[in-house]
Design an enzyme around this catalytic site. Sequence first.
Site, PDB file in Angstrom:
ATOM      1  N   GLU A 157     -22.835-102.930  49.132  1.00 20.50           N
ATOM      2  CA  GLU A 157     -22.189-103.710  50.205  1.00 20.50           C
ATOM      3  C   GLU A 157     -23.262-104.504  50.946  1.00 20.50           C
ATOM      4  OE1 GLU A 157     -19.980-101.349  53.104  1.00 20.50           O
ATOM      5  OE2 GLU A 157     -20.425-102.836  54.649  1.00 20.50           O
TER       6      GLU A 157
ATOM      7  N   ARG B 129     -24.576-109.884  58.148  1.00 21.19           N
ATOM      8  CA  ARG B 129     -25.285-109.797  59.432  1.00 21.19           C
ATOM      9  C   ARG B 129     -26.534-110.658  59.446  1.00 21.19           C
ATOM     10  NH1 ARG B 129     -25.006-103.239  60.202  1.00 21.19           N
ATOM     11  NH2 ARG B 129     -22.818-103.164  59.615  1.00 21.19           N
TER      12      ARG B 129
ATOM     13  N   LYS C 226     -12.072 -97.608  55.521  1.00 21.56           N
ATOM     14  CA  LYS C 226     -13.393 -97.174  56.000  1.00 21.56           C
ATOM     15  C   LYS C 226     -13.163 -96.453  57.325  1.00 21.56           C
ATOM     16  CE  LYS C 226     -17.457 -99.436  58.047  1.00 21.56           C
ATOM     17  NZ  LYS C 226     -18.633-100.242  57.706  1.00 21.56           N
TER      18      LYS C 226
END
Length: 213
Positions: A44, A48, A131
């Site tokens: 993943e 960011r 999640k």
Amino acid sequence: MIDNQHILEICSYAKLIPVLVIDEVSSAVPLAQALMRGGLNVLEVTLRTANALQAIHEISQLDDVVVGAGTILKPEDIEFVKQAGAVFGVTPGTTSALLDSAIEQQFSLIPGVATVSEAMKVNERGYSFMKFFPAESAGGVNALTSFAGPLPGIRFCPTGGITIDNAPSYFELDNVICVGGSWVAPKKLVNCGHWDRIETLARQAKNAFEKHG
Ligand code: 3PG
């Protein structure tokens, strides 16, 4: 119709999804290769950093890797990550607009939830794999144990504060099929190009979690 099964199978096989923060595009491929040598091939890449989309693109060109995009916050991100080569997405929390966008674009999403109410809302939209974030501060193993009673059909990928030491207690739960975490690729090691050390961290995790069915 949401295809929960496909992403669930991928994650269930992977056990650990490394959460990656990639500043330099030149780190993307060596980082992914180090993790893959260590046995982890579902990755993943978080949105960011300015280079995240390019990093996803470069990793997606490798063989035998499943690359997803994390920290998806805006509905339009889904189109961008899909174009970059991400085959799944992960969100820290969930909004209706994000779900609308993922459903419209038939993009596999692991929506983030932290409470029973959030999980119920996401489940109403057809998602049964989510999640659980931020796992440790949102109640950790105790919270997920409590979720299992009223939400028997929902499976989780706890992320946030997970380590090689506390992950096994999550794997004891029937509603946990994998965990996510950044500890296998600490920013410091990535930025210094310590690929061998990252490979070792990946292998340690892979070996430790393999026995959990
Ligand atoms: C995430 O976005 O999933 C988390 O920041 C990862 O949490 P960790 O850094 O505590 O593993």
